[in-house]
Structure formats: C-alpha cells, structure tokens
Design an enzyme around this catalytic site. Structure first.
Site, PDB file in Angstrom:
ATOM      1  N   ASN A   9       0.869  -1.180   0.000  1.00  0.00           N
ATOM      2  CA  ASN A   9       0.000   0.000   0.000  1.00  0.00           C
ATOM      3  C   ASN A   9       0.907   1.231   0.000  1.00  0.00           C
ATOM      4  O   ASN A   9       1.524   1.540   1.014  1.00  0.00           O
ATOM      5  CB  ASN A   9      -0.896  -0.033   1.250  1.00  0.00           C
ATOM      6  CG  ASN A   9      -1.664   1.255   1.441  1.00  0.00           C
ATOM      7  OD1 ASN A   9      -1.786   2.059   0.525  1.00  0.00           O
ATOM      8  ND2 ASN A   9      -2.187   1.451   2.646  1.00  0.00           N
ATOM      9  N   TRP A  10       0.960   1.899  -1.136  1.00  0.00           N
ATOM     10  CA  TRP A  10       1.900   3.021  -1.272  1.00  0.00           C
ATOM     11  C   TRP A  10       1.377   4.302  -0.616  1.00  0.00           C
ATOM     12  O   TRP A  10       2.091   5.299  -0.544  1.00  0.00           O
ATOM     13  CB  TRP A  10       2.204   3.284  -2.751  1.00  0.00           C
ATOM     14  CG  TRP A  10       2.921   2.156  -3.432  1.00  0.00           C
ATOM     15  CD1 TRP A  10       3.354   0.987  -2.868  1.00  0.00           C
ATOM     16  CD2 TRP A  10       3.291   2.086  -4.811  1.00  0.00           C
ATOM     17  NE1 TRP A  10       3.963   0.196  -3.814  1.00  0.00           N
ATOM     18  CE2 TRP A  10       3.943   0.851  -5.028  1.00  0.00           C
ATOM     19  CE3 TRP A  10       3.132   2.947  -5.908  1.00  0.00           C
ATOM     20  CZ2 TRP A  10       4.435   0.461  -6.274  1.00  0.00           C
ATOM     21  CZ3 TRP A  10       3.615   2.560  -7.157  1.00  0.00           C
ATOM     22  CH2 TRP A  10       4.266   1.331  -7.321  1.00  0.00           C
ATOM     23  N   LYS A  11       0.127   4.290  -0.212  1.00  0.00           N
ATOM     24  CA  LYS A  11      -0.499   5.460   0.420  1.00  0.00           C
ATOM     25  C   LYS A  11      -0.329   6.707  -0.473  1.00  0.00           C
ATOM     26  O   LYS A  11      -0.302   6.576  -1.688  1.00  0.00           O
ATOM     27  CB  LYS A  11       0.071   5.687   1.824  1.00  0.00           C
ATOM     28  CG  LYS A  11       0.070   4.411   2.660  1.00  0.00           C
ATOM     29  CD  LYS A  11       0.300   4.653   4.121  1.00  0.00           C
ATOM     30  CE  LYS A  11       0.456   3.320   4.814  1.00  0.00           C
ATOM     31  NZ  LYS A  11       0.385   3.414   6.262  1.00  0.00           N
ATOM     32  N   HIS A  96      -9.308   0.786   5.158  1.00  0.00           N
ATOM     33  CA  HIS A  96      -7.975   0.957   5.756  1.00  0.00           C
ATOM     34  C   HIS A  96      -8.102   1.870   6.983  1.00  0.00           C
ATOM     35  O   HIS A  96      -8.900   2.803   6.995  1.00  0.00           O
ATOM     36  CB  HIS A  96      -7.002   1.560   4.735  1.00  0.00           C
ATOM     37  CG  HIS A  96      -5.592   1.568   5.234  1.00  0.00           C
ATOM     38  ND1 HIS A  96      -5.105   2.557   6.063  1.00  0.00           N
ATOM     39  CD2 HIS A  96      -4.579   0.696   5.046  1.00  0.00           C
ATOM     40  CE1 HIS A  96      -3.847   2.288   6.356  1.00  0.00           C
ATOM     41  NE2 HIS A  96      -3.499   1.164   5.760  1.00  0.00           N
ATOM     42  N   GLU A  98      -6.421   4.269   8.070  1.00  0.00           N
ATOM     43  CA  GLU A  98      -6.256   5.710   7.858  1.00  0.00           C
ATOM     44  C   GLU A  98      -7.541   6.321   7.305  1.00  0.00           C
ATOM     45  O   GLU A  98      -7.852   7.488   7.569  1.00  0.00           O
ATOM     46  CB  GLU A  98      -5.046   5.966   6.942  1.00  0.00           C
ATOM     47  CG  GLU A  98      -3.752   5.776   7.716  1.00  0.00           C
ATOM     48  CD  GLU A  98      -2.593   5.250   6.915  1.00  0.00           C
ATOM     49  OE1 GLU A  98      -2.621   5.316   5.676  1.00  0.00           O
ATOM     50  OE2 GLU A  98      -1.641   4.737   7.539  1.00  0.00           O
ATOM     51  N   GLU A 168      -4.992  -5.265  10.784  1.00  0.00           N
ATOM     52  CA  GLU A 168      -3.987  -4.213  10.916  1.00  0.00           C
ATOM     53  C   GLU A 168      -4.226  -3.459  12.222  1.00  0.00           C
ATOM     54  O   GLU A 168      -5.026  -2.510  12.257  1.00  0.00           O
ATOM     55  CB  GLU A 168      -4.086  -3.251   9.734  1.00  0.00           C
ATOM     56  CG  GLU A 168      -3.809  -3.906   8.397  1.00  0.00           C
ATOM     57  CD  GLU A 168      -3.284  -2.888   7.401  1.00  0.00           C
ATOM     58  OE1 GLU A 168      -2.168  -3.091   6.905  1.00  0.00           O
ATOM     59  OE2 GLU A 168      -3.960  -1.896   7.137  1.00  0.00           O
ATOM     60  N   GLY A 174       2.584   2.181  10.608  1.00  0.00           N
ATOM     61  CA  GLY A 174       3.458   3.329  10.411  1.00  0.00           C
ATOM     62  C   GLY A 174       4.172   3.777  11.672  1.00  0.00           C
ATOM     63  O   GLY A 174       4.737   4.868  11.725  1.00  0.00           O
ATOM     64  N   SER A 214       3.765  -2.183  10.210  1.00  0.00           N
ATOM     65  CA  SER A 214       5.229  -2.118  10.347  1.00  0.00           C
ATOM     66  C   SER A 214       5.926  -3.426   9.972  1.00  0.00           C
ATOM     67  O   SER A 214       6.877  -3.839  10.640  1.00  0.00           O
ATOM     68  CB  SER A 214       5.612  -1.671  11.757  1.00  0.00           C
ATOM     69  OG  SER A 214       5.113  -0.366  12.016  1.00  0.00           O
ATOM     70  N   GLY A 235       2.873  -1.240   4.231  1.00  0.00           N
ATOM     71  CA  GLY A 235       2.832   0.183   3.911  1.00  0.00           C
ATOM     72  C   GLY A 235       4.220   0.712   3.592  1.00  0.00           C
ATOM     73  O   GLY A 235       4.747   0.531   2.498  1.00  0.00           O
ATOM     74  N   GLY A 236       4.841   1.339   4.580  1.00  0.00           N
ATOM     75  CA  GLY A 236       6.125   2.016   4.385  1.00  0.00           C
ATOM     76  C   GLY A 236       7.176   1.192   3.654  1.00  0.00           C
ATOM     77  O   GLY A 236       7.852   1.696   2.750  1.00  0.00           O
TER      78      GLY A 236
HETATM   79  C1  PEP Z   1      -0.581  -0.110   5.833  1.00  0.00           C
HETATM   80  O1  PEP Z   1      -0.575   0.964   5.282  1.00  0.00           O
HETATM   81  O2  PEP Z   1      -1.516  -0.897   5.608  1.00  0.00           O
HETATM   82  C2  PEP Z   1       0.499  -0.445   6.752  1.00  0.00           C
HETATM   83  C3  PEP Z   1       0.443  -1.598   7.360  1.00  0.00           C
HETATM   84  O3  PEP Z   1       1.502   0.469   6.908  1.00  0.00           O
HETATM   85  P1  PEP Z   1       2.973   0.206   7.555  1.00  0.00           P
HETATM   86  O4  PEP Z   1       3.479  -1.083   6.958  1.00  0.00           O
HETATM   87  O5  PEP Z   1       3.781   1.383   7.164  1.00  0.00           O
HETATM   88  O6  PEP Z   1       2.781   0.075   9.024  1.00  0.00           O
END
Ligand code: PEP
Length: 252
Positions: A9-11, A96, A98, A168, A174, A214, A235-236
C-alpha cells in the site's frame, strides 16, 4: 491450501516516475514467484494507469487504496469500481485504518464499499484492527468482531471466496511497532473462528488473512510462520523495492 498474498500500500507517496520505477522493480524482482504467490501493489489513484502500463504482462496485480460505493454519477472527487477495473485494477483496499480514523469512514460505509468492489468485479482487501486504547482496555476481540460483522453484512458465502481480510492493529501502522507473531496469530485465529461462526468452516478455512503493521524484511518470516497468517499488507516498506522484495522473499 491458502495462497500467500503480499500487497504493498503506497499510500499518498511516489510521483509518476518513481511509481513506474518502483512497480517495474517489484515486477522484475518477483518474476521468479509467478503463480506461486499473489503479489500486488496499490499506487495512488492518479498513477494507476501509468503503473498498469509499465508492468503489463507481469504477474504483479494492481490494486486501489480505496473505492467509492456508488457506480457512477454526481459524486465529486470519488472513484468507482468500474473505473478502477477500466484502468487495470484487480483489487481494492476497503476500510484501511487511515480512512477509518483520519477520514472518518464508518463500518457501514466500509460495508458498502466491499459490496461495490465485489459488484464491480474487483477483489476487496477488507481491513480491520483495534486502536491502542482498545487493545490496552482488553477490547481487541470485541472491536474486530464488530468490524467483521458490520463490514461483511450481506456478503454471501460465495462472495467470501473473493474477500481477503487484513488484520492491521492501528497502533502498529506506520509506527515501527509491529505486533508480535503471537499477537498477530491470536487475532488471526480469532478472525478465523468468527468467520466459521458467521459463515461456515470452509469459508473460515479458505479466507486469506493478511497481517499489516510495520512489516519489514526482518519480521516478515516470523509473522508468515504463524498458522493463520496467510499474507501481509505492507505500507512504508513497500515503497522501497529492495525492502518489499525482501518481505516477499521471506514469505515464500
Ligand atoms: C498499511 O498501510 O496498511 C500499513 C500496514 O503500513 P505500515 O506497513 O507502514 O505500518
């Protein structure tokens, strides 16, 4: 046998050149796993077409980070499932954290989005997860249960074959603070138990459950080693080809 499913997930990151370069690097670096696991990248809406063109013919699928529940019409700024399919998407992330906690999406809206995703011929990744205060208050299972029931209301046994559930924990997204493999397994086991109660044992057994929060190359293997962790939503670490490919490699 559930197939491993790793999604990035590039956000709200990348630009057109870096999105294309990242997608190409992921496609090239994961080609040796074609057919062995499902790999997807979820760029921002505006780069979906460019990424789709750049990795056309590869085994990496493209997903959207969100979808609107109406098919089309006067919904300024929104994007429907048919549009996403039109630009090459195979899946869409729904609910998600966010979007739930920053944008304010409700369980009911998430449910509508899952239904619209399925109706539009896309595969939903349905996200659930508790806040830190909810975990600390011993309410993780109650929160996840409520999200599952509301999000999957009206989704049939047959439709469940197309649904991935991503656990999640919000406190792990994040933040650099990953759930331990044991914590992830506990909630994944709970989700599977709830799916058996809501549907049947076969749905529970077949549904792909991703963990997200993470994830890094260094913890992916231990998380994927848990019996009820079938995939990862990243994500990141999905923004660096080397890290995302490292996560993929650790998940084989
Ligand atoms: C996500 O955006 O779904 C996520 C899990 O982010 P991160 O891996 O950065 O915690």
């Amino acid at each position: 046998m559930r197939k491993t499913f790793i999604a990035g997930n590039w956000k709200m990151n990348t630009d057109i050149a870096s999105a294309v370069a990242l997608a190409k690097a992921v496609a090239a670096g994961s080609a040796y796993l074609a057919g062995k696991m499902t790999i997807a990248v979820c760029p921002p809406f505006v780069y979906l077409s460019a990424v789709a063109a750049a990795i056309k013919g590869s085994s990496v699928a493209i997903g959207a980070q969100d979808v609107y529940f109406e098919a089309n019409g006067a919904f300024t700024g929104e994007i429907g499932a048919a549009m996403l399919k039109d630009v090459g998407c195979k899946l869409a992330i729904c609910g998600h954290s966010e979007r739930r906690h920053v944008i304010g999406e409700t369980d009911d809206l998430v449910n509508k989005k899952i239904k619209a995703t399925l109706a539009g011929g896309l595969l939903p990744i349905f996200c659930v997860g508790e806040l830190l205060a909810e975990r600390d208050g011993g309410r993780t299972e109650a929160v996840v249960d409520k999200q599952l029931k509301a999000g999957l209301a009206g989704i049939s046994v047959a439709q469940m074959a197309s649904v991935t559930v991503a656990y999640e924990p919000v406190w792990a997204i994040g933040t650099g603070r990953t759930a331990t493999p044991k914590q992830a397994q506990e909630v994944h086991g709970f989700i599977r138990k709830r799916l058996a109660a809501m549907y049947n044992a076969q749905v529970a057994e077949q549904t792909c459950l991703q963990y997200g929060g993470s994830v890094k190359p260094s913890n992916a293997g231990d998380l994927m080693g848990q019996p009820d962790v079938d995939g990862l939503l990243v994500g990141g670490a999905s923004l660096k080809a080397e890290d995302f490919l490292g996560i993929i490699k650790a998940s084989v």
